[in-house]
Design a protein around this motif. Structure first.
Motif, short mmCIF file in Angstrom:
data_model
loop_
_atom_site.label_atom_id
_atom_site.label_comp_id
_atom_site.label_asym_id
_atom_site.label_seq_id
_atom_site.Cartn_x
_atom_site.Cartn_y
_atom_site.Cartn_z
N ARG A 11 0.43 -1.24 -0.11
CA ARG A 11 0.25 0.43 -0.43
C ARG A 11 0.84 1.36 -0.18
NH1 ARG A 11 -4.75 -1.16 4.46
NH2 ARG A 11 -5.59 -3.23 3.19
N VAL A 13 0.91 4.92 0.84
CA VAL A 13 -0.20 5.69 1.78
C VAL A 13 0.41 7.64 1.29
CG1 VAL A 13 -1.17 6.93 3.49
CG2 VAL A 13 -0.36 4.12 3.10
N THR A 14 -0.43 8.63 0.70
CA THR A 14 0.10 9.78 -0.08
C THR A 14 -0.36 10.98 1.14
OG1 THR A 14 0.66 9.08 -2.21
CG2 THR A 14 0.57 11.25 -2.05
N SER A 16 -2.33 14.04 1.85
CA SER A 16 -3.46 15.36 1.11
C SER A 16 -3.42 16.14 2.25
CB SER A 16 -4.64 14.53 0.59
OG SER A 16 -4.28 15.81 0.00
N ASN A 50 -1.84 14.78 -5.19
CA ASN A 50 -1.50 14.88 -4.08
C ASN A 50 -2.41 13.04 -4.52
OD1 ASN A 50 1.60 15.45 -4.00
ND2 ASN A 50 0.53 15.85 -1.59
N SER A 54 -2.21 9.54 -6.48
CA SER A 54 -2.97 8.42 -5.55
C SER A 54 -4.12 7.22 -6.12
CB SER A 54 -2.87 8.40 -4.10
OG SER A 54 -2.49 8.82 -3.52
N ASP A 58 -2.71 4.21 -8.10
CA ASP A 58 -3.77 2.84 -7.86
C ASP A 58 -4.07 2.24 -8.60
OD1 ASP A 58 -5.63 1.08 -5.43
OD2 ASP A 58 -6.73 1.78 -6.81
N ALA A 68 -2.75 2.44 -3.58
CA ALA A 68 -2.70 3.82 -3.21
C ALA A 68 -3.61 4.03 -2.42
CB ALA A 68 -2.61 4.25 -4.60
N PHE A 69 -3.51 4.92 -1.09
CA PHE A 69 -4.12 5.86 -0.47
C PHE A 69 -3.89 7.33 -0.65
CE2 PHE A 69 -4.49 1.28 -0.18
CZ PHE A 69 -5.67 0.96 -0.12
N ALA A 70 -4.49 7.75 -0.17
CA ALA A 70 -4.65 9.58 -0.26
C ALA A 70 -5.69 10.05 1.27
CB ALA A 70 -5.62 10.80 -1.00
N GLY A 126 -9.08 0.76 -3.39
CA GLY A 126 -7.95 1.64 -3.47
C GLY A 126 -8.59 3.02 -4.41
N TYR A 129 -9.90 8.30 -0.96
CA TYR A 129 -9.37 9.31 -0.22
C TYR A 129 -9.29 8.97 1.47
CZ TYR A 129 -9.02 14.31 1.31
OH TYR A 129 -7.92 15.96 1.72
#
Length: 177
Positions: A11, A13-14, A16, A50, A54, A58, A68-70, A126, A129
């Motif tokens: 995963r 994780v970005t 934001s 950002n 994500s 993703d 991927a997640f924001a 994914g 937000y």
């Protein structure tokens, strides 16, 4: 071993921010080359970017077992931010940035990031937000609802457009099969 097994359910994780609400990405002038620079719009645009990053990461990462997640961590007191604001800006923002009602400590601010990294609620999902250890619903830009994300910050078409622009700006393309 296949591609998805190699990633082991990774995963990304970005970070934001609620500040994504200050501005969508201006694809015609992302670097303020032909418009007056506005630090709040620039900040909002960067946080929207950002989130869009994500969404597209993703999509591209799914075949490799990468999601991927924001994340919006919440309002955390920042000495660095305070140093960058004028006295007038500080006076105009006490409730937004410094109110005890909304401010989280560092551990509380990290909670959603840790949750997005480990939560089984996000298994198989994914490109979303997250805030407050939950998935934020997408809303229109005029919505007053808290713990939400503006629809432009999770739009898959805008995410692809940002990815293409980013590849162009950095001179590197995602390896396509």
């Amino acid at each position: 071993m296949g591609r998805t097994e190699k990633a082991g359910g990774a995963r990304v994780v970005t970070l934001s921010s609620y500040g994504h609400r200050y501005s969508p990405v201006d694809f015609d002038d992302p670097n303020f080359g032909s418009r007056r620079y506005d630090k709040w719009k620039a900040y909002g645009q960067s946080k929207t970017a950002n989130a869009l990053f994500s969404v597209e990461l993703d999509r591209l990462g799914q075949p490799f077992g990468i999601r991927a997640f924001a994340v919006h961590p919440g309002r955390i007191p920042s000495a660095a931010l305070k140093r960058s604001l004028t006295f007038k800006e500080l006076l105009a923002m006490p409730l937004l940035l410094f109110s005890k009602v909304y401010v989280k400590n560092i551990q509380e601010g990290a909670a959603t990031q840790v949750w997005a990294t480990l939560s089984s609620q996000l298994d198989g999902r994914g490109g979303v937000y997250c805030t407050g250890c939950d998935i934020s619903p997408a809303v229109t830009p005029d919505s007053p609802l808290a713990n939400t994300v503006r629809d432009y910050a999770v739009d898959p078409d805008l995410a692809r457009k940002l990815w293409v622009l980013s590849e162009k700006l950095v001179g590197f393309a995602w390896p396509h099969e």
